[in-house]
Design an enzyme around this catalytic site. Structure first.
Site, short mmCIF file in Angstrom:
data_model
loop_
_atom_site.label_atom_id
_atom_site.label_comp_id
_atom_site.label_asym_id
_atom_site.label_seq_id
_atom_site.Cartn_x
_atom_site.Cartn_y
_atom_site.Cartn_z
N ASN A 173 0.88 -1.17 0.00
CA ASN A 173 0.00 0.00 0.00
C ASN A 173 0.91 1.22 0.00
OD1 ASN A 173 -1.73 2.07 0.58
ND2 ASN A 173 -2.28 1.34 2.65
N TRP A 174 1.02 1.85 -1.15
CA TRP A 174 2.00 2.95 -1.30
C TRP A 174 1.49 4.25 -0.69
CZ3 TRP A 174 4.17 2.25 -7.02
CH2 TRP A 174 4.85 1.03 -7.08
N LYS A 175 0.25 4.28 -0.30
CA LYS A 175 -0.34 5.47 0.34
C LYS A 175 -0.08 6.72 -0.53
CE LYS A 175 -0.07 3.19 4.77
NZ LYS A 175 0.02 3.30 6.22
N HIS A 190 -9.39 1.22 5.20
CA HIS A 190 -8.07 1.37 5.86
C HIS A 190 -8.24 2.31 7.05
CE1 HIS A 190 -3.96 2.59 6.58
NE2 HIS A 190 -3.61 1.47 5.99
N GLU A 203 -6.57 4.69 8.07
CA GLU A 203 -6.40 6.12 7.76
C GLU A 203 -7.67 6.69 7.15
OE1 GLU A 203 -2.72 5.59 5.64
OE2 GLU A 203 -1.80 5.01 7.55
N GLU A 217 -5.30 -4.86 10.75
CA GLU A 217 -4.26 -3.85 10.92
C GLU A 217 -4.51 -3.09 12.21
OE1 GLU A 217 -2.35 -2.79 6.89
OE2 GLU A 217 -4.07 -1.48 7.18
N GLY A 273 2.69 2.19 10.81
CA GLY A 273 3.66 3.27 10.61
C GLY A 273 4.38 3.67 11.88
N SER A 302 3.59 -2.27 10.33
CA SER A 302 5.05 -2.38 10.50
C SER A 302 5.61 -3.75 10.13
CB SER A 302 5.45 -1.99 11.93
OG SER A 302 5.05 -0.65 12.20
N GLY A 345 2.85 -1.11 4.33
CA GLY A 345 2.89 0.31 4.00
C GLY A 345 4.32 0.75 3.76
N GLY A 346 4.95 1.29 4.81
CA GLY A 346 6.29 1.88 4.70
C GLY A 346 7.29 1.01 3.96
P1 PGA Z 1 2.95 0.18 7.72
O1 PGA Z 1 1.47 0.42 7.11
O2 PGA Z 1 3.48 -1.08 7.11
O3 PGA Z 1 3.73 1.41 7.31
O4 PGA Z 1 2.79 0.08 9.20
C1 PGA Z 1 0.60 -0.67 6.91
C2 PGA Z 1 -0.68 -0.16 6.31
O5 PGA Z 1 -1.14 0.92 6.69
O6 PGA Z 1 -1.27 -0.81 5.42
#
Ligand code: PGA
Length: 253
Positions: free
Chosen positions: A9-11, A94, A96, A166, A172, A212, A233-234
């Protein structure tokens, strides 16, 4: 055996040019990986990345979509637009989207149903906040989000749904749920799903873990019986970080 699904997930990162470059590196470095692989760039990067992924085994995903099919919804992106670009799956609910943009279970459910009706595979995200976990409510929160997110989804369609657990406090932050903590919640989600549908459907349900995930912890997490992949994500923003996750079972990490 359930297939593993490893998704990036490149956000809100990467310009279209950077996204094309990263997608190219991933296509090259992920050749031969047996797991199902997906990358979800931002909307504006989808056309370029779609071109790069053509002929590869990587699937194209989106990070969100509108709950309506078309019309006067300024700033939104429709399911038909995504399909036209070759998008196969969409991340919905998600944390966010839930916590920064105020998306409710009802809105997320409308998106899940529209995606399924149109032939996109939804990845429904669920997860508790730190406060909810500390209050001993993690299980109850994820079960409610699962139930409400799937409301009205028929048994015929539910086989195309992926769940992603999640925990909000692990996204993150560098804090990962222990494999045991994650496994406990994944088991609860699977039980909840069995109650909503059937034990057989639950057995086939792919449940990703997100929060993470990195090369160092991917193998341990995915060794758990109810963890069937990762939503990253990251660590999905650099090939050097994502490739070891996708190759978690090849003893290179
Ligand atoms: P993260 O994000 O790997 O940076 O913790 C995961 C996500 O939000 O899908």
């Amino acid at each position: 055996m359930r297939p593993y699904l490893i998704a990036g997930n490149w956000k809100m990162n990467q310009t279209p040019e950077e996204a094309v470059q990263l997608a190219g590196e991933l296509v090259r470095q992920l050749q031969g990986v047996k797991h199902k692989l997906l990358i979800a760039p931002s909307f504006v990067c989808l056309p370029g990345v779609a071109e790069v992924l053509k002929g590869s085994s990587l699937l194209l995903g989106a990070q969100n979509m509108a709950a309506e099919e078309e019309g006067a919804f300024t700033g939104e992106t429709s399911v038909n637009m995504l399909l036209a670009l070759g998008v196969k799956a969409v991340i919905l609910g998600h944390s966010e989207r839930r916590h920064i943009f105020g998306e409710t279970d009802e809105l997320i459910n409308a998106k899940v149903r529209l995606a399924l009706a149109k032939g996109l595979e939804p990845i429904l995200c669920v997860g508790e906040t730190l406060e909810e976990r500390q209050a001993g409510r993690a299980g109850e929160v994820v079960k409610t989000q699962t139930r409400k997110g799937l409301a009205g989804v028929s048994p015929a369609d539910v086989g195309r749904v992926t769940l992603a657990y999640e925990p909000v406090w692990a996204i993150g932050t560098g804090k990962t749920a222990t494999p045991q903590d994650a496994e406990e919640i994944h088991g609860l989600i699977r039980d909840c799903f069995a109650g909503l549908y059937s034990p057989r459907e639950a057995e086939n349900l792919v449940i990703q873990y997100g929060g993470s995930v990195k090369g160092e912890n991917a193998a341990q997490l995915m060794a758990q019986p109810n963890i069937d992949g990762a939503l990253v994500g990251g660590a999905s923003l650099k090939a050097a970080a994502f490739v070891p996750i996708a190759r978690f079972d090849e003893g290179r990490t």
